[in-house]
Design a protein around this motif. Sequence first.
Motif, PDB file in Angstrom:
ATOM      1  N   GLU A 168       0.827  -1.214   0.000  1.00 27.09           N
ATOM      2  CA  GLU A 168       0.000   0.000   0.000  1.00 27.09           C
ATOM      3  C   GLU A 168       0.861   1.264   0.000  1.00 27.09           C
ATOM      4  O   GLU A 168       0.613   2.195  -0.771  1.00 27.09           O
ATOM      5  N   GLN A 169       1.868   1.299   0.851  1.00 23.94           N
ATOM      6  CA  GLN A 169       2.692   2.497   0.992  1.00 23.94           C
ATOM      7  C   GLN A 169       3.582   2.736  -0.229  1.00 23.94           C
ATOM      8  O   GLN A 169       3.685   3.864  -0.718  1.00 23.94           O
ATOM      9  N   ILE A 170       4.204   1.692  -0.715  1.00 22.71           N
ATOM     10  CA  ILE A 170       5.075   1.845  -1.886  1.00 22.71           C
ATOM     11  C   ILE A 170       4.252   2.220  -3.111  1.00 22.71           C
ATOM     12  O   ILE A 170       4.630   3.109  -3.873  1.00 22.71           O
ATOM     13  N   LYS A 171       3.112   1.585  -3.307  1.00 28.43           N
ATOM     14  CA  LYS A 171       2.260   1.906  -4.448  1.00 28.43           C
ATOM     15  C   LYS A 171       1.804   3.357  -4.380  1.00 28.43           C
ATOM     16  O   LYS A 171       1.844   4.082  -5.384  1.00 28.43           O
ATOM     17  N   TYR A 172       1.389   3.814  -3.217  1.00 24.86           N
ATOM     18  CA  TYR A 172       0.939   5.196  -3.055  1.00 24.86           C
ATOM     19  C   TYR A 172       2.048   6.170  -3.442  1.00 24.86           C
ATOM     20  O   TYR A 172       1.812   7.151  -4.140  1.00 24.86           O
ATOM     21  N   ALA A 173       3.262   5.881  -3.001  1.00 25.21           N
ATOM     22  CA  ALA A 173       4.399   6.751  -3.309  1.00 25.21           C
ATOM     23  C   ALA A 173       4.738   6.717  -4.806  1.00 25.21           C
ATOM     24  O   ALA A 173       4.931   7.767  -5.431  1.00 25.21           O
ATOM     25  N   LEU A 174       4.797   5.532  -5.375  1.00 22.79           N
ATOM     26  CA  LEU A 174       5.147   5.407  -6.791  1.00 22.79           C
ATOM     27  C   LEU A 174       4.118   6.079  -7.689  1.00 22.79           C
ATOM     28  O   LEU A 174       4.479   6.718  -8.681  1.00 22.79           O
ATOM     29  N   GLU A 175       2.839   5.941  -7.354  1.00 20.58           N
ATOM     30  CA  GLU A 175       1.792   6.575  -8.156  1.00 20.58           C
ATOM     31  C   GLU A 175       1.950   8.087  -8.203  1.00 20.58           C
ATOM     32  O   GLU A 175       1.493   8.731  -9.136  1.00 20.58           O
ATOM     33  N   ARG A 176       2.600   8.638  -7.197  1.00 30.73           N
ATOM     34  CA  ARG A 176       2.818  10.080  -7.126  1.00 30.73           C
ATOM     35  C   ARG A 176       4.209  10.491  -7.596  1.00 30.73           C
ATOM     36  O   ARG A 176       4.637  11.614  -7.401  1.00 30.73           O
ATOM     37  N   GLY A 177       4.908   9.543  -8.222  1.00 30.44           N
ATOM     38  CA  GLY A 177       6.214   9.840  -8.801  1.00 30.44           C
ATOM     39  C   GLY A 177       7.340  10.014  -7.806  1.00 30.44           C
ATOM     40  O   GLY A 177       8.328  10.675  -8.096  1.00 30.44           O
TER      41      GLY A 177
ATOM     42  N   GLN B 146       2.119  -8.779  -6.378  1.00 27.14           N
ATOM     43  CA  GLN B 146       2.164  -7.384  -5.941  1.00 27.14           C
ATOM     44  C   GLN B 146       3.544  -6.780  -6.198  1.00 27.14           C
ATOM     45  O   GLN B 146       3.656  -5.626  -6.621  1.00 27.14           O
ATOM     46  N   ALA B 147       4.573  -7.549  -5.959  1.00 28.10           N
ATOM     47  CA  ALA B 147       5.934  -7.071  -6.208  1.00 28.10           C
ATOM     48  C   ALA B 147       6.128  -6.756  -7.685  1.00 28.10           C
ATOM     49  O   ALA B 147       6.672  -5.708  -8.043  1.00 28.10           O
ATOM     50  N   LYS B 148       5.662  -7.637  -8.551  1.00 32.31           N
ATOM     51  CA  LYS B 148       5.769  -7.411  -9.993  1.00 32.31           C
ATOM     52  C   LYS B 148       5.009  -6.158 -10.403  1.00 32.31           C
ATOM     53  O   LYS B 148       5.479  -5.381 -11.244  1.00 32.31           O
ATOM     54  N   GLU B 149       3.844  -5.943  -9.812  1.00 37.25           N
ATOM     55  CA  GLU B 149       3.051  -4.754 -10.113  1.00 37.25           C
ATOM     56  C   GLU B 149       3.807  -3.483  -9.714  1.00 37.25           C
ATOM     57  O   GLU B 149       3.838  -2.507 -10.476  1.00 37.25           O
ATOM     58  N   LEU B 150       4.429  -3.485  -8.534  1.00 35.83           N
ATOM     59  CA  LEU B 150       5.159  -2.305  -8.073  1.00 35.83           C
ATOM     60  C   LEU B 150       6.391  -2.025  -8.927  1.00 35.83           C
ATOM     61  O   LEU B 150       6.690  -0.868  -9.241  1.00 35.83           O
ATOM     62  N   ILE B 151       7.075  -3.063  -9.320  1.00 37.35           N
ATOM     63  CA  ILE B 151       8.258  -2.895 -10.172  1.00 37.35           C
ATOM     64  C   ILE B 151       7.851  -2.296 -11.519  1.00 37.35           C
ATOM     65  O   ILE B 151       8.485  -1.369 -12.019  1.00 37.35           O
ATOM     66  N   ALA B 152       6.772  -2.811 -12.084  1.00 36.85           N
ATOM     67  CA  ALA B 152       6.283  -2.274 -13.364  1.00 36.85           C
ATOM     68  C   ALA B 152       5.848  -0.815 -13.209  1.00 36.85           C
ATOM     69  O   ALA B 152       6.113   0.016 -14.086  1.00 36.85           O
TER      70      ALA B 152
ATOM     71  N   THR C   6       9.209   5.979 -14.178  1.00 43.08           N
ATOM     72  CA  THR C   6      10.640   6.277 -14.254  1.00 43.08           C
ATOM     73  C   THR C   6      11.192   6.865 -12.945  1.00 43.08           C
ATOM     74  O   THR C   6      11.829   7.903 -12.925  1.00 43.08           O
ATOM     75  N   VAL C   7      10.871   6.162 -11.860  1.00 40.53           N
ATOM     76  CA  VAL C   7      11.396   6.543 -10.552  1.00 40.53           C
ATOM     77  C   VAL C   7      12.299   5.440 -10.024  1.00 40.53           C
ATOM     78  O   VAL C   7      12.216   4.286 -10.416  1.00 40.53           O
ATOM     79  N   PHE C   8      13.157   5.820  -9.122  1.00 38.86           N
ATOM     80  CA  PHE C   8      14.140   4.927  -8.509  1.00 38.86           C
ATOM     81  C   PHE C   8      13.483   4.170  -7.370  1.00 38.86           C
ATOM     82  O   PHE C   8      12.770   4.757  -6.559  1.00 38.86           O
ATOM     83  N   TYR C   9      13.721   2.868  -7.297  1.00 36.74           N
ATOM     84  CA  TYR C   9      13.279   2.067  -6.153  1.00 36.74           C
ATOM     85  C   TYR C   9      14.421   1.125  -5.798  1.00 36.74           C
ATOM     86  O   TYR C   9      15.119   0.621  -6.662  1.00 36.74           O
ATOM     87  N   MET C  10      14.634   0.927  -4.496  1.00 33.36           N
ATOM     88  CA  MET C  10      15.757   0.103  -4.060  1.00 33.36           C
ATOM     89  C   MET C  10      15.472  -0.525  -2.709  1.00 33.36           C
ATOM     90  O   MET C  10      14.904   0.103  -1.826  1.00 33.36           O
TER      91      MET C  10
END
Length: 70
Positions: free
Chosen positions: A28-37, A52-58, A64-68
């Motif tokens: 929930e938290q990572i998706k919310y952040a990624l959706e907002r760039g 869910q992991a595959k969805e977040l990576i995609a 085009t944001v950094f995730y680590m």
Amino acid sequence: FRRVLFRSVLVNHSDALYIASHPTFHYEQIKYALERGKHVIYESPITLKVDQAKELIALAEKKTVFYMQV
């Protein structure tokens, strides 16, 4: 309270977030952040479910944001 605090941090124009919550909240938290760039650094695991992991990576790649993982 946790959701309100998390979302208020994003509203304050942060460029990146460090997610160190319990893994049950990661999706929930990572998706919310990624959706907002927002760039995301998270503690392992990214999620508890592979789909869910595959969805977040995609999503991160689409935005085009950094995730680590740390």
